[in-house]
Structures are given as structure tokens and as C-alpha cells.
Design a protein around this motif. Structure first.
Motif, PDB file in Angstrom:
ATOM      1  N   ARG A  18      12.312  42.210 -12.446  1.00 46.05           N
ATOM      2  CA  ARG A  18      12.701  41.354 -13.586  1.00 46.05           C
ATOM      3  C   ARG A  18      12.347  41.982 -14.928  1.00 46.05           C
ATOM      4  O   ARG A  18      12.966  41.712 -15.943  1.00 46.05           O
ATOM      5  CB  ARG A  18      11.978  39.992 -13.488  1.00 46.05           C
ATOM      6  N   GLN A  19      11.304  42.806 -14.890  1.00 39.24           N
ATOM      7  CA  GLN A  19      10.878  43.378 -16.170  1.00 39.24           C
ATOM      8  C   GLN A  19      11.609  44.670 -16.539  1.00 39.24           C
ATOM      9  O   GLN A  19      11.429  45.209 -17.630  1.00 39.24           O
ATOM     10  CB  GLN A  19       9.372  43.618 -16.151  1.00 39.24           C
ATOM     11  N   GLN A  20      12.428  45.171 -15.645  1.00 37.50           N
ATOM     12  CA  GLN A  20      13.169  46.389 -15.978  1.00 37.50           C
ATOM     13  C   GLN A  20      14.143  46.086 -17.108  1.00 37.50           C
ATOM     14  O   GLN A  20      14.928  45.129 -17.013  1.00 37.50           O
ATOM     15  CB  GLN A  20      13.940  46.873 -14.749  1.00 37.50           C
ATOM     16  N   PRO A  21      14.090  46.856 -18.195  1.00 35.91           N
ATOM     17  CA  PRO A  21      14.969  46.537 -19.324  1.00 35.91           C
ATOM     18  C   PRO A  21      16.443  46.713 -18.968  1.00 35.91           C
ATOM     19  O   PRO A  21      16.797  47.643 -18.247  1.00 35.91           O
ATOM     20  CB  PRO A  21      14.550  47.538 -20.409  1.00 35.91           C
ATOM     21  N   LEU A  22      17.275  45.806 -19.460  1.00 34.46           N
ATOM     22  CA  LEU A  22      18.715  45.921 -19.227  1.00 34.46           C
ATOM     23  C   LEU A  22      19.353  46.590 -20.444  1.00 34.46           C
ATOM     24  O   LEU A  22      19.126  46.165 -21.585  1.00 34.46           O
ATOM     25  CB  LEU A  22      19.334  44.542 -19.019  1.00 34.46           C
ATOM     26  N   GLN A  23      20.159  47.592 -20.183  1.00 36.23           N
ATOM     27  CA  GLN A  23      20.736  48.369 -21.290  1.00 36.23           C
ATOM     28  C   GLN A  23      21.503  47.476 -22.273  1.00 36.23           C
ATOM     29  O   GLN A  23      21.385  47.613 -23.484  1.00 36.23           O
ATOM     30  CB  GLN A  23      21.671  49.442 -20.713  1.00 36.23           C
ATOM     31  N   GLY A  24      22.251  46.522 -21.757  1.00 32.87           N
ATOM     32  CA  GLY A  24      23.071  45.678 -22.627  1.00 32.87           C
ATOM     33  C   GLY A  24      22.271  44.749 -23.517  1.00 32.87           C
ATOM     34  O   GLY A  24      22.776  44.236 -24.516  1.00 32.87           O
ATOM     35  N   LEU A  25      21.009  44.511 -23.140  1.00 36.75           N
ATOM     36  CA  LEU A  25      20.177  43.619 -23.955  1.00 36.75           C
ATOM     37  C   LEU A  25      19.271  44.399 -24.881  1.00 36.75           C
ATOM     38  O   LEU A  25      18.476  43.826 -25.628  1.00 36.75           O
ATOM     39  CB  LEU A  25      19.314  42.731 -23.042  1.00 36.75           C
ATOM     40  N   ASN A  76      31.458  37.600 -31.181  1.00 35.41           N
ATOM     41  CA  ASN A  76      30.522  36.477 -31.323  1.00 35.41           C
ATOM     42  C   ASN A  76      30.366  35.683 -30.022  1.00 35.41           C
ATOM     43  O   ASN A  76      29.586  34.727 -29.964  1.00 35.41           O
ATOM     44  CB  ASN A  76      31.021  35.566 -32.450  1.00 35.41           C
ATOM     45  N   PHE A  77      31.103  36.046 -28.995  1.00 31.49           N
ATOM     46  CA  PHE A  77      30.955  35.347 -27.708  1.00 31.49           C
ATOM     47  C   PHE A  77      29.523  35.487 -27.218  1.00 31.49           C
ATOM     48  O   PHE A  77      28.853  36.484 -27.496  1.00 31.49           O
ATOM     49  CB  PHE A  77      31.884  35.973 -26.655  1.00 31.49           C
ATOM     50  N   GLY A  78      29.069  34.503 -26.463  1.00 36.03           N
ATOM     51  CA  GLY A  78      27.724  34.572 -25.900  1.00 36.03           C
ATOM     52  C   GLY A  78      27.734  35.318 -24.568  1.00 36.03           C
ATOM     53  O   GLY A  78      28.727  35.296 -23.832  1.00 36.03           O
ATOM     54  N   VAL A  79      26.634  35.995 -24.287  1.00 37.47           N
ATOM     55  CA  VAL A  79      26.463  36.666 -22.991  1.00 37.47           C
ATOM     56  C   VAL A  79      25.114  36.222 -22.438  1.00 37.47           C
ATOM     57  O   VAL A  79      24.071  36.500 -23.037  1.00 37.47           O
ATOM     58  CB  VAL A  79      26.457  38.207 -23.142  1.00 37.47           C
ATOM     59  N   LEU A  80      25.165  35.526 -21.335  1.00 34.21           N
ATOM     60  CA  LEU A  80      23.926  35.054 -20.707  1.00 34.21           C
ATOM     61  C   LEU A  80      23.724  35.832 -19.414  1.00 34.21           C
ATOM     62  O   LEU A  80      24.640  35.929 -18.594  1.00 34.21           O
ATOM     63  CB  LEU A  80      24.050  33.553 -20.401  1.00 34.21           C
ATOM     64  N   ILE A  81      22.520  36.402 -19.263  1.00 27.87           N
ATOM     65  CA  ILE A  81      22.218  37.120 -18.018  1.00 27.87           C
ATOM     66  C   ILE A  81      21.063  36.396 -17.321  1.00 27.87           C
ATOM     67  O   ILE A  81      20.000  36.188 -17.917  1.00 27.87           O
ATOM     68  CB  ILE A  81      21.879  38.602 -18.273  1.00 27.87           C
ATOM     69  N   GLN A  82      21.326  35.966 -16.094  1.00 26.34           N
ATOM     70  CA  GLN A  82      20.314  35.286 -15.288  1.00 26.34           C
ATOM     71  C   GLN A  82      20.092  36.103 -14.012  1.00 26.34           C
ATOM     72  O   GLN A  82      20.930  36.932 -13.644  1.00 26.34           O
ATOM     73  CB  GLN A  82      20.810  33.871 -14.944  1.00 26.34           C
ATOM     74  N   SER A  83      18.957  35.847 -13.372  1.00 28.88           N
ATOM     75  CA  SER A  83      18.689  36.606 -12.156  1.00 28.88           C
ATOM     76  C   SER A  83      18.152  35.693 -11.073  1.00 28.88           C
ATOM     77  O   SER A  83      17.672  34.584 -11.347  1.00 28.88           O
ATOM     78  CB  SER A  83      17.680  37.718 -12.432  1.00 28.88           C
ATOM     79  N   PHE A 110      19.807  36.594 -23.508  1.00 31.22           N
ATOM     80  CA  PHE A 110      21.050  36.076 -24.082  1.00 31.22           C
ATOM     81  C   PHE A 110      21.364  36.942 -25.290  1.00 31.22           C
ATOM     82  O   PHE A 110      20.473  37.293 -26.071  1.00 31.22           O
ATOM     83  CB  PHE A 110      20.864  34.615 -24.516  1.00 31.22           C
ATOM     84  N   THR A 111      22.612  37.306 -25.433  1.00 29.66           N
ATOM     85  CA  THR A 111      22.987  38.106 -26.605  1.00 29.66           C
ATOM     86  C   THR A 111      24.437  37.791 -26.969  1.00 29.66           C
ATOM     87  O   THR A 111      25.071  36.942 -26.360  1.00 29.66           O
ATOM     88  CB  THR A 111      22.786  39.615 -26.317  1.00 29.66           C
ATOM     89  N   GLN A 112      24.914  38.487 -28.002  1.00 28.15           N
ATOM     90  CA  GLN A 112      26.324  38.341 -28.370  1.00 28.15           C
ATOM     91  C   GLN A 112      27.109  39.514 -27.771  1.00 28.15           C
ATOM     92  O   GLN A 112      26.569  40.616 -27.624  1.00 28.15           O
ATOM     93  CB  GLN A 112      26.481  38.386 -29.891  1.00 28.15           C
ATOM     94  N   GLN A 113      28.375  39.256 -27.494  1.00 26.00           N
ATOM     95  CA  GLN A 113      29.209  40.303 -26.888  1.00 26.00           C
ATOM     96  C   GLN A 113      29.205  41.594 -27.714  1.00 26.00           C
ATOM     97  O   GLN A 113      29.121  42.688 -27.165  1.00 26.00           O
ATOM     98  CB  GLN A 113      30.639  39.791 -26.711  1.00 26.00           C
ATOM     99  N   GLY A 114      29.320  41.466 -29.025  1.00 23.39           N
ATOM    100  CA  GLY A 114      29.355  42.661 -29.876  1.00 23.39           C
ATOM    101  C   GLY A 114      28.103  43.504 -29.691  1.00 23.39           C
ATOM    102  O   GLY A 114      28.166  44.740 -29.554  1.00 23.39           O
ATOM    103  N   LEU A 115      26.945  42.838 -29.666  1.00 22.84           N
ATOM    104  CA  LEU A 115      25.682  43.562 -29.506  1.00 22.84           C
ATOM    105  C   LEU A 115      25.582  44.166 -28.109  1.00 22.84           C
ATOM    106  O   LEU A 115      25.126  45.300 -27.937  1.00 22.84           O
ATOM    107  CB  LEU A 115      24.501  42.615 -29.761  1.00 22.84           C
ATOM    108  N   LEU A 116      26.006  43.395 -27.118  1.00 27.34           N
ATOM    109  CA  LEU A 116      25.972  43.899 -25.737  1.00 27.34           C
ATOM    110  C   LEU A 116      26.787  45.180 -25.624  1.00 27.34           C
ATOM    111  O   LEU A 116      26.317  46.201 -25.103  1.00 27.34           O
ATOM    112  CB  LEU A 116      26.542  42.839 -24.787  1.00 27.34           C
ATOM    113  N   LEU A 117      28.013  45.121 -26.136  1.00 28.30           N
ATOM    114  CA  LEU A 117      28.900  46.281 -25.978  1.00 28.30           C
ATOM    115  C   LEU A 117      28.414  47.470 -26.795  1.00 28.30           C
ATOM    116  O   LEU A 117      28.542  48.625 -26.361  1.00 28.30           O
ATOM    117  CB  LEU A 117      30.342  45.900 -26.358  1.00 28.30           C
ATOM    118  N   MET A 118      27.829  47.207 -27.965  1.00 30.15           N
ATOM    119  CA  MET A 118      27.258  48.316 -28.752  1.00 30.15           C
ATOM    120  C   MET A 118      26.138  48.982 -27.956  1.00 30.15           C
ATOM    121  O   MET A 118      26.048  50.206 -27.874  1.00 30.15           O
ATOM    122  CB  MET A 118      26.698  47.801 -30.085  1.00 30.15           C
TER     123      MET A 118
END
Ligand SMILES: C[S@@+](CC[C@H](N)C(=O)[O-])C[C@H]1O[C@@H](n2cnc3c(N)ncnc32)[C@H](O)[C@@H]1O
Length: 405
Positions: A393-400, A378-385, A329-337
Motif C-alpha cells: 500500500r505504501q509503494q508510491p503510484l506514478q500517477g499520484l 478536471n475529471f476526478g481520479v480515485l484510486i482504491q485498493s 485522489f487526483t485530477q486527470q490532468g495531473l495524473l496524465l502529466m
């Protein structure tokens, strides 16, 4: 019973009459607030989203991230290409956008993939699940050439077979648009808000609220599962809030269709603790009309947007029960950065990359808006699989992956 403070200022009279008939035909001549919200937003002919496609955007009632320009979609596309690789480049690769609005995000994602990742684009099947016929028409128009090449298709959930999707299901500001139940505490009991007919003061029927027994046991279970009891101190009597049961049904539907892959949800919202804080005594329901917001859902009936914040804790917990595991879970700003927004900003300082000053200012403003911590950032970003192996599952996701500040 509490009479709504405002009569039907510029409400859609046809919708008001149809709603009144619906209420009269319902048990005890009342409907849940969730039913009311579903009608005013999604009635097939007269609902807000069925008639007012042009009301989203700068000229309308509200803007969303895709309205800020192509960067939002392009940066999400960067993440999607990585997901494709993580899934071992499946053919076809499904992207399923739910609640696609005017089709802006789809357009930007598809264009970017076609231009920069033709290998991924070639195996792409881009599906859209959209509730509003008016918006489907607008999406078809916007996506014109790409859609006619067969890459984009529109589906209802019934048309998507169980366990058929391998890829990523995603949405931006979908869950906040689902109809919510309103609940209120009364003498340490959880009660539900119903909408019924009041005395008519002009030629249009009036809607008033009434508290009653819960329409579904799920409303109680919802709070029990969260471990939150709003019926006792420190919660005050009369505490009112929302419960989004449609979000749970939607998670179930997505999980059922997804064989292997990801669910990415972007929206405004809180954790359950913040959502149901004792001080938030009136909930989060908001009405949008001409970029102004207020909290009276009985005004501008059919002409204004109604929305409630998203309880991300519930999406996570309920997701687990239907087979969707939280990856992050992250914030949109952080994800996009993390996906390259900073690099795009830096490029703008090189005059050779920008055609003119106006474009420079517009793009810079848009990029800042997308990551503004007081707004979209500040929007939330939830990534589920679902259906991934432990290694996948352990492969790092760039946005996180957030670089140290
Ligand atoms: C607030 S708008 C967001 C539109 C777009 N995603 C954007 O970011 O601009 C919500 C969208 O979700 C759609 N929608 C609401 N409920 C839906 C449902 N159950 N299934 C599919 N689409 C839905 C609405 O019609 C609308 O297109």
C-alpha cells in the motif's frame, strides 16, 4: 405534480409505449426516476446505449477522453504496468474494464502493452463488463484480432467468481452513467421524485413527475452517512438533487470479485460538500443530445444521454465499508502529466518525431484537451485498493506523484 415542460420531441415511440405499460403495471402506477433513467438508457432493445453505439464520438452526442486519440489509453497503461510490478508480477494479471463504450480505451491499452511491455501483455487477462449489447458488438469488432487471441473476454458479473481478480479494475465515465434517484425537499421532508403518466395530449403517452415517500431507507442513510442535511436551512425548500445508489452496489460487487489489487475510477464529479452545496438547487442531472446539453429528461426519450456527476466522497466512504481503501485522489490532468503527458508534448516540438503538420496539430490539441483544467483535465481520479499488504500500500503510484509546479 409538475408536468414536464416539453412533450416527446423525436422520442422513440416504441420505448415511450413500453415505458407507459411498465408504469401502469407498477405499484401506484409510478416508477422512481432511477427506474425511468435505467429504461431510457439501457432498455435492451430501445434504450439509448442499446441502439446508438454510433452516438458516442465526434459525430454523436458527446466525446470522452479515449476519443482524443491513443495517448489517454497509453498513459493509463504506463500506470497499469507499475501496478503489475507492485503486485509482484502476478500471472495472470487481470485488467477489468467496466463500461468500455466503443472499446477505444481497451484497444489503446492492449496495443501499448503488446508493443512496449510484452512480458506484462503475455500474462494479461483483459476482461470487459459492459451493459449494452450494441456496444459489446462494437467492442468485439474493434478488438478483433486481439480478442480472438484469447487475451480479451466479455463477462457478466455473475461469470466472475468471488475473490478471483488479481490486478486492476477500472472505468472511465461509467459511474456518471448509472441511473440515479432524484430527491427533493418539501416542507423540511426528504421526498422522492417518481415518474407517472399524465394526460395524453397527442398519440403518445405523457410522463409527469410526482413527489412521494422515499422508495428506500438507503436514501436517508446516504445523507446521514455524509453528515449532510438538505432538509433544513441553508438549503431552500424545493432543493432537488440526485443519489447514486447503483454506485454503492457497484463498489460492493467490485470489492467482492477483487482478491488483491486496485480500483481506478475516472469521472466528472465533486466532493460531497460541493455536490450538495446549498446553492446547487437543481442538482447535476444533464441530458446530452448532439453535443448540446439541457436538463429535460423527458425530451428525446431513448435518443439522448442522461448523466449525473459523481459524488467522490461517497465512493471513498462507501468503498471503505466494502473493503476498498483509498490510496489517492487526483485530477486527470495531473495524473496524465505524472504518467508522461508532458514528455509527449515536448517530443512534438521535435519535427523528426512528427510525420506532418496536421498530425502535429491534432496530437497537440488532443494532449491539451486531456489535461485542460476547464474540461477533461478536471475529471476526478480515485484510486482504491484491496488486499494489499502495508508495504504494498505504501509503494508510491506514478500517477499520484506530482512533480512540484
Ligand atoms: C459514458 S459511456 C463511457 C464509455 C467509455 N468508457 C468511454 O470512456 O468512452 C458509459 C458506458 O458504461 C456502460 N455501462 C453503464 N452502466 C453499466 C453497468 N452497470 N455495467 C457495465 N457497463 C455499464 C455503458 O453502456 C457505456 O458503455
Amino acid at each position: 405534480m409538475s408536468v414536464s415542460p416539453q412533450p416527446h420531441l423525436s422520442s422513440n415511440p416504441q420505448l415511450v409505449h413500453l415505458l407507459a405499460d411498465h408504469i401502469l403495471a407498477s405499484p401506484q402506477q409510478r416508477i422512481t426516476f432511477a427506474d425511468y433513467m435505467d429504461w431510457v438508457l439501457y432498455h435492451p432493445q430501445h434504450g439509448y446505449y442499446s441502439r446508438y453505439a454510433e452516438k458516442i464520438g465526434a459525430q454523436g452526442d458527446f466525446v470522452t477522453s479515449p476519443h482524443m486519440g491513443r495517448d489517454f489509453g497509453e498513459l493509463l497503461a504506463v500506470q497499469m504496468v507499475q501496478l503489475w510490478h507492485h503486485l509482484d508480477r502476478p500471472q495472470p494479471f487481470h485488467l477489468l474494464e467496466m463500461g468500455a463504450g466503443q472499446g477505444l480505451l481497451a484497444h489503446d491499452v492492449l496495443r501499448y502493452l503488446a508493443d512496449h511491455h510484452p512480458d506484462c501483455f503475455q500474462v494479461l487477462e483483459y476482461g470487459i463488463v459492459e451493459k449494452s449489447p450494441a456496444l459489446i458488438a462494437e467492442q468485439r469488432q474493434r478488438l478483433g484480432a486481439i480478442a480472438s487471441s484469447g487475451t480479451v473476454r466479455w463477462y457478466t458479473w455473475d461469470q466472475i467468481p468471488s475473490q478471483s481478480l488479481v490486478g486492476c479494475c477500472f472505468s472511465n465515465e461509467l459511474v456518471d452513467a448509472f441511473p440515479v434517484h432524484l430527491v427533493e425537499t418539501q416542507q423540511q421532508q426528504l421526498r422522492e421524485v417518481y415518474v407517472t403518466l399524465g394526460p395524453s395530449t397527442d398519440d403518445l403517452p405523457q410522463f409527469v413527475e410526482q413527489l412521494g415517500d422515499l422508495s428506500s431507507d438507503r436514501l436517508c442513510t446516504y445523507f446521514e452517512t455524509l453528515g449532510i442535511d438538505i432538509t433544513h436551512a441553508p438549503y431552500p425548500d424545493g432543493y432537488r438533487t440526485e443519489v447514486n445508489l447503483v454506485a454503492q452496489d457497484w463498489l460492493h460487487t467490485v470489492a467482492q470479485r477483487l482478491q488483491r489489487g486496485y480500483l481506478l475510477t475516472i469521472d466528472y464529479g465533486y466532493t460531497a460538500q460541493r455536490y450538495y452545496a446549498p446553492t446547487r438547487t437543481g442538482g447535476t442531472l444533464q441530458c446530452y443530445y448532439h453535443h448540446a446539453h439541457h436538463s429535460d429528461p423527458y425530451r428525446y426519450i431513448g435518443q439522448q444521454d442522461l448523466t449525473a456527476h459523481v459524488n467522490f466522497t461517497d465512493l471513498e466512504r462507501h468503498g471503505e465499508t466494502v473493503g476498498l481503501s483509498k490510496l489517492g485522489f487526483t485530477q486527470q490532468g495531473l495524473l496524465l502529466m505524472a504518467l508522461g503527458l508532458g514528455d509527449r508534448l515536448a517530443l512534438l516540438s521535435n519535427p523528426a518525431t512528427v510525420p506532418d503538420v496536421q498530425t502535429l496539430f491534432q496530437r497537440r490539441e488532443a494532449l491539451h484537451a486531456l489535461m485542460n483544467p476547464m474540461g477533461l483535465g478536471n475529471f476526478g481520479v480515485l484510486i482504491q485498493s484491496k488486499g494489499l499488504t502495508d508495504v504494498e500500500r505504501q509503494q508510491p503510484l506514478q500517477g499520484l506523484h506530482h512533480p512540484p509546479l
